[in-house]
Design a protein around this motif. Structure first.
Motif, PDB file in Angstrom:
ATOM      1  N   LEU A 274      -1.394 -11.158  -4.949  1.00  0.00           N
ATOM      2  CA  LEU A 274      -0.141 -10.509  -5.331  1.00  0.00           C
ATOM      3  C   LEU A 274       0.577  -9.928  -4.115  1.00  0.00           C
ATOM      4  N   GLU A 275      -0.173  -9.347  -3.207  1.00  0.00           N
ATOM      5  CA  GLU A 275       0.445  -8.804  -1.993  1.00  0.00           C
ATOM      6  C   GLU A 275       1.107  -9.907  -1.179  1.00  0.00           C
TER       7      GLU A 275
ATOM      8  N   ARG B 183       4.436  -1.908  -4.773  1.00  0.00           N
ATOM      9  CA  ARG B 183       4.160  -0.867  -5.765  1.00  0.00           C
ATOM     10  C   ARG B 183       5.172  -0.911  -6.893  1.00  0.00           C
ATOM     11  N   ARG B 184       6.418  -1.181  -6.569  1.00  0.00           N
ATOM     12  CA  ARG B 184       7.449  -1.309  -7.607  1.00  0.00           C
ATOM     13  C   ARG B 184       7.141  -2.493  -8.510  1.00  0.00           C
ATOM     14  N   ALA B 185       6.719  -3.602  -7.897  1.00  0.00           N
ATOM     15  CA  ALA B 185       6.398  -4.792  -8.683  1.00  0.00           C
ATOM     16  C   ALA B 185       5.227  -4.539  -9.625  1.00  0.00           C
TER      17      ALA B 185
ATOM     18  N   ASP C 237       5.013 -10.339  -0.303  1.00  0.00           N
ATOM     19  CA  ASP C 237       5.367 -10.479   1.113  1.00  0.00           C
ATOM     20  C   ASP C 237       6.181 -11.750   1.349  1.00  0.00           C
ATOM     21  N   GLY C 238       5.782 -12.842   0.693  1.00  0.00           N
ATOM     22  CA  GLY C 238       6.502 -14.092   0.865  1.00  0.00           C
ATOM     23  C   GLY C 238       7.923 -14.047   0.336  1.00  0.00           C
ATOM     24  N   LEU C 239       8.181 -13.123  -0.598  1.00  0.00           N
ATOM     25  CA  LEU C 239       9.531 -12.955  -1.145  1.00  0.00           C
ATOM     26  C   LEU C 239      10.340 -11.926  -0.362  1.00  0.00           C
ATOM     27  N   GLY C 240       9.791 -11.497   0.786  1.00  0.00           N
ATOM     28  CA  GLY C 240      10.511 -10.562   1.640  1.00  0.00           C
ATOM     29  C   GLY C 240      10.243  -9.108   1.349  1.00  0.00           C
ATOM     30  N   GLY C 241       9.216  -8.818   0.541  1.00  0.00           N
ATOM     31  CA  GLY C 241       8.936  -7.443   0.165  1.00  0.00           C
ATOM     32  C   GLY C 241       7.986  -6.750   1.109  1.00  0.00           C
ATOM     33  N   ASP C 242       7.918  -5.426   0.983  1.00  0.00           N
ATOM     34  CA  ASP C 242       6.995  -4.613   1.760  1.00  0.00           C
ATOM     35  C   ASP C 242       6.062  -3.868   0.810  1.00  0.00           C
ATOM     36  N   ALA C 243       5.319  -2.888   1.335  1.00  0.00           N
ATOM     37  CA  ALA C 243       4.340  -2.173   0.525  1.00  0.00           C
ATOM     38  C   ALA C 243       5.004  -1.422  -0.625  1.00  0.00           C
ATOM     39  N   VAL C 244       6.183  -0.858  -0.387  1.00  0.00           N
ATOM     40  CA  VAL C 244       6.888  -0.151  -1.449  1.00  0.00           C
ATOM     41  C   VAL C 244       7.341  -1.126  -2.528  1.00  0.00           C
TER      42      VAL C 244
ATOM     43  N   PRO D  19      11.912  -9.344  -4.027  1.00  0.00           N
ATOM     44  CA  PRO D  19      10.775  -8.600  -3.458  1.00  0.00           C
ATOM     45  C   PRO D  19      10.076  -7.669  -4.437  1.00  0.00           C
ATOM     46  N   ALA D  20      10.783  -7.147  -5.442  1.00  0.00           N
ATOM     47  CA  ALA D  20      10.179  -6.209  -6.375  1.00  0.00           C
ATOM     48  C   ALA D  20       9.985  -6.815  -7.764  1.00  0.00           C
ATOM     49  N   THR D  21      10.051  -8.129  -7.871  1.00  0.00           N
ATOM     50  CA  THR D  21       9.834  -8.781  -9.164  1.00  0.00           C
ATOM     51  C   THR D  21       8.406  -8.526  -9.655  1.00  0.00           C
ATOM     52  N   GLY D  22       8.271  -8.150 -10.914  1.00  0.00           N
ATOM     53  CA  GLY D  22       6.972  -7.834 -11.480  1.00  0.00           C
ATOM     54  C   GLY D  22       6.174  -9.061 -11.875  1.00  0.00           C
TER      55      GLY D  22
END
Length: 429
Positions: free
Chosen positions: A281-282, A296-298, A286-293, A78-81
């Motif tokens: 990118l969003e 931002r980390r990514a 999201d598709g990798l299970g991430g949220d808004a935070v 989820p936070a992969t850049g």
């Protein structure tokens, strides 16, 4: 640049020329990019579909004349850049107006509007085509590209004895192409000839004018390439090859964002000031299970390489350039810097570009403007501002930028391709 395995220069230039030839408009550039990527395992997605749950793989989306492609590596979370290559698909020139049939005194002409900032005089006395998309009243879109059908004729010197003291074209009356003889009328019939599209059904178009002379190498050792639209198809081409070679097992998500309308300021739904890249990118995060935070980390772990053409020092006008930083042909691609953030490069980004060029085994050279000759800008500052991604501005050095026919050194073009590909594989610091 010697052929050390990074790129064969002859093959690279041949492929660049083929890409430019296949891309007379931004819509054709996006379509040709999608075709090439599709041949290497990229799946085309529809923005209207649900992308949730997309796992590792190769994907792309086309929005009008823009293309975004990405490679999600195995193990992405989820936070992969992101490693983003930014480019643009459009070039300055002319766009066909509504009700384009104009002319007088036995000449049929096409009503055109100036697109961006072309060197107007360079378009005179060249055989031109029309290319882009047309739409029917039912909403169907079709790409078309004609052969040579038009020309903007110059006034003979016998009728203007002062022309060599300075030619100034009227932007309305001096640039309307001639395409036939007779009374005005029938232009769309001619442009759609052989396409299978009924002109009576066409209600809209985004058609531009393009030079029909193919790219060609020249020079004492054939070290130069003359071509239309090197600004900025040279960057998109480098990005496409880099994405095709992008690893599927890396630690970052590789992205190519080729925007439209950069020559107009990028303020469109398919331009860099629009939401396209942020949307994609969003949705990936999201598709990798991430949220808004997580997003931002990514983004904080991401870098964008904004690739756009720059200027080589002009041998007949050296005073227009910085007196110390003078990019030379064959000395490598450009790292573009500007104190006023017209380019987004900072010292950290400069070091990253140096590592990419070292990994590719190619040289590079800095470009800064003469203080009395302000530079243009790129998608770099726009991307940095919209997303907060560290951005580096680089590009291929040209002469005759914004001419109908620009030129570069072939070694610089191949070196740019090698460095852009290396950027995607640099280890995370």
């Amino acid at each position: 640049m010697t052929d050390d395995g990074a790129h064969n220069v002859d093959e690279y230039i041949e492929d660049l020329a083929a890409f430019v030839t296949a891309s007379p408009s931004s819509f054709h550039a996006a379509a040709e990019g999608a075709r090439r990527l599709g041949e290497h395992g990229f799946t085309t997605l529809d923005e209207r579909d649900d992308w949730s749950g997309l796992g590792p793989g190769r994907y792309l989306v086309v929005r009008d004349g823009a293309l975004v492609a990405w490679v999600v590596p195995d193990g992405a979370g989820p936070a992969t850049g992101y490693r983003v290559i930014g480019a643009h698909t459009d070039s300055p020139g002319f766009k066909l107006k509504p009700h384009p049939d104009v002319g007088l005194l036995g000449w049929q002409q096409a009503g055109v509007e100036i697109y961006g900032g072309p060197l107007l005089n360079s378009w005179l006395d060249r055989e031109l085509c029309f290319a882009g998309r047309v739409t029917t009243r039912h909403g169907a879109e079709h790409l078309i590209a004609t052969g040579p059908v038009a020309r903007i004729p110059q006034l003979a010197i016998h009728l203007d004895r002062t022309v060599n003291e300075g030619l100034a074209l009227d932007r309305q009356t001096g640039v309307q192409p001639v395409w036939g003889a007779g009374d005005p009328g029938g232009l769309m019939d001619r442009l759609l000839r052989g396409s299978g599209i009924d002109p009576e059904h066409v209600v809209g178009w985004d058609l531009v004018v393009a030079d029909t002379q193919p790219p060609r190498r020249f020079g004492g050792a054939e070290e130069f390439l003359a071509s239309g639209r090197l600004d900025n198809l040279s960057a998109m081409h480098a990005g496409l090859l880099a994405m095709i070679a992008a690893p599927g097992d890396g630690t970052l998500i590789s992205v190519l964002a080729a925007f439209d309308h950069e020559e107009l300021g990028s303020q469109s739904r398919s331009g860099a000031s629009g939401p396209l890249l942020a949307d994609v990118l969003e949705r990936i995060t999201d598709g990798l299970g991430g949220d808004a935070v997580d997003l931002r980390r990514a983004l904080a772990a991401s870098t964008c390489l904004s690739v756009d053409a720059g200027h080589l020092v002009h041998p007949n006008q050296p005073g227009r350039h910085d007196p110390v930083n003078r990019p030379r042909p064959g000395a490598g691609p450009l790292l573009k810097l500007n104190a006023n953030q017209r380019y987004a490069t900072d010292a950290v980004g400069a070091a990253m570009w140096a590592r990419a060029c070292a990994a590719a085994r190619v040289p590079y050279q800095e470009f800064v403007s003469h203080n009395g000759v302000p530079c243009g800008s790129t998608i770099g500052p726009l991307t940095a501002t919209r997303l907060g991604i560290r951005t580096i501005d680089v590009g291929l050095g040209l002469l005759s930028m914004h001419s109908v026919r620009e030129m570069c050194h072939v070694d610089d073009a191949a070196a740019l391709g090698a460095a852009v590909a290396a950027f995607l594989t640099l280890p995370v610091e």
